[in-house]
Design a protein around this motif. Structure first.
Motif, short mmCIF file in Angstrom:
data_model
loop_
_atom_site.label_atom_id
_atom_site.label_comp_id
_atom_site.label_asym_id
_atom_site.label_seq_id
_atom_site.Cartn_x
_atom_site.Cartn_y
_atom_site.Cartn_z
N THR A 192 1.09 -1.10 0.07
CA THR A 192 -0.04 0.08 0.01
C THR A 192 1.07 1.29 -0.08
OG1 THR A 192 -1.78 -1.50 1.28
CG2 THR A 192 -1.76 1.33 1.01
N GLU A 193 0.58 2.05 -1.08
CA GLU A 193 1.34 3.45 -0.84
C GLU A 193 0.25 4.46 -0.77
OE1 GLU A 193 3.35 3.31 -4.60
OE2 GLU A 193 4.91 1.79 -3.93
N THR A 194 0.57 5.59 -0.23
CA THR A 194 -0.41 6.89 -0.15
C THR A 194 0.51 7.94 -0.91
OG1 THR A 194 0.42 7.33 2.16
CG2 THR A 194 -1.41 5.76 2.02
N THR A 195 -0.36 8.74 -1.58
CA THR A 195 0.26 10.00 -1.88
C THR A 195 -0.86 11.13 -1.37
OG1 THR A 195 0.82 9.01 -3.97
CG2 THR A 195 0.62 11.47 -4.10
N GLU A 196 -0.09 11.94 -0.64
CA GLU A 196 -1.14 13.11 0.18
C GLU A 196 -1.00 14.22 -0.53
OE1 GLU A 196 0.48 11.39 4.67
OE2 GLU A 196 1.17 13.12 4.04
N THR A 197 -2.18 14.85 -0.41
CA THR A 197 -2.49 16.29 -0.82
C THR A 197 -2.92 16.97 0.46
OG1 THR A 197 -4.75 16.01 -1.45
CG2 THR A 197 -3.25 15.41 -3.02
N THR A 212 -7.08 15.65 0.51
CA THR A 212 -7.61 13.95 0.08
C THR A 212 -6.17 13.10 0.07
OG1 THR A 212 -7.40 14.20 -2.27
CG2 THR A 212 -9.46 14.79 -1.35
N THR A 213 -6.41 12.06 0.27
CA THR A 213 -5.37 11.08 0.05
C THR A 213 -5.77 10.00 -1.04
OG1 THR A 213 -4.63 11.10 2.40
CG2 THR A 213 -4.24 9.24 1.18
N GLU A 214 -4.84 9.86 -2.20
CA GLU A 214 -5.06 8.84 -3.23
C GLU A 214 -4.46 7.53 -2.73
OE1 GLU A 214 -3.57 9.95 -6.85
OE2 GLU A 214 -4.06 7.87 -7.84
N ILE A 215 -5.01 6.56 -2.57
CA ILE A 215 -4.63 5.28 -2.02
C ILE A 215 -4.58 4.21 -3.21
CG2 ILE A 215 -5.14 3.49 -0.56
CD1 ILE A 215 -6.80 5.39 1.09
N THR A 216 -3.25 3.91 -3.58
CA THR A 216 -3.17 2.75 -4.61
C THR A 216 -2.87 1.36 -3.87
OG1 THR A 216 -2.37 4.45 -5.95
CG2 THR A 216 -2.00 2.54 -6.51
N THR A 217 -3.56 0.32 -4.05
CA THR A 217 -3.29 -0.97 -3.53
C THR A 217 -2.98 -1.79 -4.61
OG1 THR A 217 -5.02 -0.30 -1.78
CG2 THR A 217 -4.26 -2.52 -2.01
N GLU A 218 -2.01 -2.58 -4.51
CA GLU A 218 -1.52 -3.62 -5.53
C GLU A 218 -1.71 -5.10 -4.87
OE1 GLU A 218 2.31 -2.93 -7.17
OE2 GLU A 218 2.38 -5.09 -7.95
N ILE A 219 -2.63 -5.59 -5.43
CA ILE A 219 -2.85 -7.12 -4.97
C ILE A 219 -2.78 -7.87 -6.14
CG2 ILE A 219 -4.55 -8.29 -3.93
CD1 ILE A 219 -6.07 -6.16 -2.62
N ASN A 220 -1.71 -8.92 -6.12
CA ASN A 220 -1.62 -9.77 -7.16
C ASN A 220 -1.24 -9.20 -8.42
OD1 ASN A 220 -1.72 -11.76 -5.17
ND2 ASN A 220 -3.81 -11.90 -5.72
N GLY A 221 -0.45 -8.13 -8.75
CA GLY A 221 -0.14 -7.27 -9.62
C GLY A 221 -1.23 -6.48 -10.17
N ASN A 222 -2.55 -6.44 -9.66
CA ASN A 222 -3.56 -5.61 -9.97
C ASN A 222 -3.64 -4.35 -9.28
OD1 ASN A 222 -4.48 -7.42 -11.92
ND2 ASN A 222 -5.52 -8.70 -10.48
N THR A 223 -3.79 -3.25 -10.02
CA THR A 223 -3.63 -2.01 -9.06
C THR A 223 -5.08 -1.36 -9.12
OG1 THR A 223 -1.30 -1.63 -9.61
CG2 THR A 223 -2.61 0.47 -9.02
N GLU A 224 -5.28 -0.85 -8.15
CA GLU A 224 -6.66 -0.03 -7.86
C GLU A 224 -6.50 1.29 -7.14
OE1 GLU A 224 -9.18 -4.23 -7.40
OE2 GLU A 224 -9.29 -2.74 -5.62
N VAL A 281 -7.08 19.67 8.37
CA VAL A 281 -7.04 18.48 7.73
C VAL A 281 -5.92 17.52 8.35
CG1 VAL A 281 -6.82 16.79 5.78
CG2 VAL A 281 -8.40 19.08 5.71
N VAL A 282 -6.01 16.64 8.97
CA VAL A 282 -4.84 15.75 9.37
C VAL A 282 -4.62 14.63 8.41
CG1 VAL A 282 -4.30 14.06 11.36
CG2 VAL A 282 -5.81 15.91 11.68
N GLN A 283 -2.99 14.83 8.10
CA GLN A 283 -2.74 13.83 6.95
C GLN A 283 -2.53 12.69 7.62
OE1 GLN A 283 -0.05 15.74 4.57
NE2 GLN A 283 -1.22 17.28 3.70
N ASP A 284 -3.16 11.67 7.00
CA ASP A 284 -2.74 10.13 7.57
C ASP A 284 -2.11 9.21 6.52
OD1 ASP A 284 -2.84 7.66 8.95
OD2 ASP A 284 -4.92 7.44 8.63
N ILE A 285 -1.11 8.71 6.85
CA ILE A 285 -0.20 7.97 5.79
C ILE A 285 -0.84 6.46 5.55
CG2 ILE A 285 1.97 9.21 6.10
CD1 ILE A 285 2.81 6.81 7.79
N GLY A 286 -1.89 6.13 6.49
CA GLY A 286 -2.24 4.93 6.27
C GLY A 286 -1.85 3.64 7.18
N TYR A 287 -0.92 4.11 8.09
CA TYR A 287 -0.21 3.17 8.91
C TYR A 287 -1.23 2.33 9.63
CZ TYR A 287 3.51 1.29 12.26
OH TYR A 287 4.01 0.66 13.00
N GLY A 288 -2.17 3.02 10.54
CA GLY A 288 -3.23 2.53 11.27
C GLY A 288 -3.92 1.67 10.39
#
Length: 312
Positions: free
Chosen positions: A3-8, A11-23, A41-48
């Motif tokens: 899971t990688e996060t790109t912060e603005t 909003t947060t754009e969350i890109t999840t790669e599962i078995n090579g498919n990206t959503e 706005v509290v920027q959350d990197i998605g760790y939790g």
């Protein structure tokens, strides 16, 4: 799964790669409708989100946590003056520290999931009420106009979760602003020389850490990225019954001298640097380091008022 996060800023754009498919999905940083106008706005990197439900397996609330809390209590200049933790998580350190000092801890975290787990822990313990005040905020910008603190601490590699020198510098500056004159900042984070040496000249390595509970342990696929001293780790947690959990984290490695420089820029004076909570001498071979920084007695108070010496 990675899971990688790109912060603005909104909003947060969350890109999840599962078995090579990206959503990709876009949502508010807390996963809920956006805040009202004017609300920070509290920027959350998605760790939790990644470690929700098994963080306490990786970092158990055991004797080592109690030992860390006792050391912090011994370092505390004045528990009655207030205590703040940057990156409180599920309360692993804050809960035993509050019990040890007899005074509450303000626990700051950007992860709603971590704070929910902390509230559950507070509600599930007989003496939980009032031990820790959970605060959803960004440690780079957190401020408290109500009062200053005698101790601010940022441990377990939380500082390294900030991925640029400017972000790390901002967190140290925010901590310094909270401190009363004579107050102490304590930082525990990854020791860059040791992490680099662990890779033995390679960019990638894999290692396994067995845990005390039979059949459990953590396997880590570790990669040093050439950009910005970044360290990427993919973790696989093994339960005794064969179940596994996967989580990924990205850190920025720092040297102790770099953190010392942040502290000096924020008006703090370096006091001590050790390898661990037992006070072992610092060496470049240790995976972590613990450093303490003092706010001069004559400096401005955390609420902006001069300290006693400055006012004299």
């Amino acid at each position: 799964m990675t899971t990688e996060t790109t912060e603005t800023t909104e909003t947060t754009e969350i890109t999840t790669e599962i078995n090579g498919n990206t959503e990709s999905t876009t949502e508010d940083v807390a996963g809920t409708p956006g805040p009202a106008a004017g609300t920070p706005v509290v920027q959350d990197i998605g760790y939790g989100r990644q470690f929700d439900g098994w963080y306490d397996r990786l970092f158990p609330k055991d004797d080592s946590a109690v030992g860390t809390a006792r050391t912090l209590a011994a370092l505390h200049p004045d528990p009655a003056a207030g205590t703040v933790e940057f990156g409180v998580g599920t309360g692993r350190i804050a809960l035993p520290l509050a019990r040890t000092t007899g005074h509450p801890v303000v626990g700051v975290d950007s992860s709603p999931e971590m704070l929910t787990a902390l509230r559950d822990a507070l509600g599930g313990e007989e003496d939980g009420a009032g031990l820790v005040e959970p605060v959803h905020a960004d440690i780079r910008t957190y401020a408290d106009d109500r009062h200053s603190a005698g101790l601010v601490y940022c441990v377990c590699g939380t500082l390294s979760m900030l991925l640029t020198p400017d972000e790390q510098r901002a967190a140290v500056r925010a901590a310094a602003a909270l401190l009363a004159p004579g107050g102490l900042l304590v930082v525990e984070t990854h020791n860059k020389p040791a992490i680099v040496a662990l890779h033995e000249g390679r960019s990638r390595t894999t290692y396994f850490a067995p845990y005390p509970e039979p059949g459990t342990g953590l396997q880590t696929h570790s990669m040093l990225l050439p950009e910005g001293d970044l360290w990427h780790c993919s973790h696989i947690w093994y339960e005794a019954d064969g179940r596994t959990r996967v989580g990924t984290e990205l850190s920025r490695l720092t040297t102790p001298d770099e953190v010392d420089a942040y502290a000096r820029e924020a008006g703090l004076e370096p006091e001590q640097r050790v390898a661990d909570w037992a006070g072992s001498p610092y060496t470049e071979d240790g995976p972590m380091f613990v450093a303490t920084y003092r706010k001069p007695a004559g400096a401005s108070d955390g609420d902006g008022t001069p300290g006693p010496e400055a006012a004299a």
